[in-house]
Design an enzyme around this catalytic site. Sequence first.
Site, PDB file in Angstrom:
ATOM      1  N   ASP A 130      33.006  33.711  34.040  1.00  0.00           N
ATOM      2  CA  ASP A 130      34.044  32.683  33.973  1.00  0.00           C
ATOM      3  C   ASP A 130      33.648  31.581  32.998  1.00  0.00           C
ATOM      4  OD1 ASP A 130      36.018  30.854  34.292  1.00  0.00           O
ATOM      5  OD2 ASP A 130      35.757  30.569  36.443  1.00  0.00           O
ATOM      6  N   ASP A 163      31.834  37.159  41.547  1.00  0.00           N
ATOM      7  CA  ASP A 163      33.025  36.326  41.422  1.00  0.00           C
ATOM      8  C   ASP A 163      32.665  34.961  40.822  1.00  0.00           C
ATOM      9  OD1 ASP A 163      35.686  35.538  41.841  1.00  0.00           O
ATOM     10  OD2 ASP A 163      35.266  34.800  43.863  1.00  0.00           O
ATOM     11  N   SER A 219      30.222  35.345  45.354  1.00  0.00           N
ATOM     12  CA  SER A 219      30.288  34.191  44.452  1.00  0.00           C
ATOM     13  C   SER A 219      28.885  33.589  44.335  1.00  0.00           C
ATOM     14  CB  SER A 219      31.252  33.139  45.015  1.00  0.00           C
ATOM     15  OG  SER A 219      30.697  32.586  46.203  1.00  0.00           O
ATOM     16  N   GLY A 221      43.098  33.015  43.497  1.00  0.00           N
ATOM     17  CA  GLY A 221      43.818  32.039  44.330  1.00  0.00           C
ATOM     18  C   GLY A 221      45.024  32.629  45.029  1.00  0.00           C
ATOM     19  N   SER A 222      44.879  33.843  45.558  1.00  0.00           N
ATOM     20  CA  SER A 222      46.031  34.549  46.136  1.00  0.00           C
ATOM     21  C   SER A 222      46.187  34.352  47.640  1.00  0.00           C
ATOM     22  CB  SER A 222      45.909  36.054  45.858  1.00  0.00           C
ATOM     23  OG  SER A 222      45.784  36.299  44.486  1.00  0.00           O
ATOM     24  N   SER A 223      45.308  33.551  48.235  1.00  0.00           N
ATOM     25  CA  SER A 223      45.298  33.466  49.705  1.00  0.00           C
ATOM     26  C   SER A 223      46.621  32.994  50.297  1.00  0.00           C
ATOM     27  CB  SER A 223      44.157  32.553  50.181  1.00  0.00           C
ATOM     28  OG  SER A 223      42.926  33.196  50.000  1.00  0.00           O
ATOM     29  N   ASN A 240      42.533  38.114  44.443  1.00  0.00           N
ATOM     30  CA  ASN A 240      41.356  37.533  45.081  1.00  0.00           C
ATOM     31  C   ASN A 240      41.720  36.762  46.344  1.00  0.00           C
ATOM     32  OD1 ASN A 240      40.110  38.527  42.810  1.00  0.00           O
ATOM     33  ND2 ASN A 240      38.980  36.646  42.376  1.00  0.00           N
ATOM     34  N   LYS A 241      41.015  37.115  47.443  1.00  0.00           N
ATOM     35  CA  LYS A 241      41.241  36.478  48.736  1.00  0.00           C
ATOM     36  C   LYS A 241      39.911  35.962  49.267  1.00  0.00           C
ATOM     37  CE  LYS A 241      45.562  37.780  49.942  1.00  0.00           C
ATOM     38  NZ  LYS A 241      46.604  36.939  50.527  1.00  0.00           N
ATOM     39  N   ASP A 242      39.714  34.683  49.229  1.00  0.00           N
ATOM     40  CA  ASP A 242      38.498  34.113  49.798  1.00  0.00           C
ATOM     41  C   ASP A 242      38.873  33.177  50.931  1.00  0.00           C
ATOM     42  OD1 ASP A 242      35.973  33.182  50.337  1.00  0.00           O
ATOM     43  OD2 ASP A 242      35.751  32.034  48.502  1.00  0.00           O
TER      44      ASP A 242
HETATM   45 ZN   LIG Z   1      38.849  32.618  41.590  1.00  0.00          ZN
END
Ligand SMILES: [Zn+2]
Length: 336
Positions: free
Chosen positions: A117, A92, A53, A226-228, A247-249
């Site tokens: 984005d 990202d 990112s 925002g899948s965390s 996406n997993k941050d």
């Molecule tokens: Zn995102």
Amino acid sequence: MPFCGGDKLLAAYRLAQRDGYAFMANNVAESNVFLGLIAAYSDARSDLLVQISPGAAKFAGGGDKRTGLRVLSMMIQEIANASPVCVFINLDHFTVDERDLIDEAIEGRLVSSIMIDASKDPFEDNVRICREVADCAAGSGILIEAELGKIKGVEDEISSDEALYTDPEEAVEFVRRTHADLLAISAGTQHGVSKGRTLDLRVDLAGRIRDRLSANGLQTPLVLHGSSGLLPEQVHEMIGNGICKLNKDTQYQYVYGRAACEFYRDHADAILPPEDIEDDILNLFAESDWSPDKSQFDPRVVGRSIQSRIADIAAELIQQAGSGKKTLYLEKESES
Ligand SMILES: [Zn+2]
């Protein structure tokens, strides 16, 4: 297999679409997370997609995004050289503010794909900005991910107070006009810490977007940010409805913090002086009978602990996504 470009990444997404699995996209800002990830992905024979990112680039470059982007990309590429899986790098949430960095990443082939984005902007501006980047990347092999809709929450330097679900018809027009290779949709997930059971998740919407695109001859892989906080069954449902990249941050940020916190809690006596000993960091307690224990305070010790905990969680998430034993590298081995 070394770091691979967008042509291989597109092949990986096509296989995922055909066989019904997905890739977790894992954010990296320093080496411990990456080393934990590559250990787990190598073990599982899953190709690995990592993301950088703008905030991670800024951190890794000591405030300079350009330096940090190069540092992270080079670190990932060098370590990837020795791994038995393909390693892909995605940028990202890069925005028009990082346009010079995007151009540099394309010219230097620093990445496999780029998310531009402009989802905060009105539709026409979003289209124009994404198309400009797609045109710039044309011929480079680097894939472009664009986002339509708004995802609630805060992630890195991006924040939104509200969710705005992606409209399937608009998605078709958007992909056609932007020439985006991947489409990030808003279907009820949230950036940051979220609880899957409380989300207003629209699995059906992902399926409808996939079907509308497909009916118009577009096999665009869908991306879920925002899948965390998603539960395993939610991940499965989403994959069954066209999501190819999750996406997993936040997930790994927590694992990192948790591993470090527990390590230092358990080894506090080896690092912190007893109450009756005068603090003397500067001279490393030269005048005291007590000494801190180098076998515990060496940052590599906590680093190994973090890497191993990251690897444990990554192994679980590879299972959820179904990407184990699917590496393109294995396909190549079995063909030859
Ligand atoms: Zn995102």
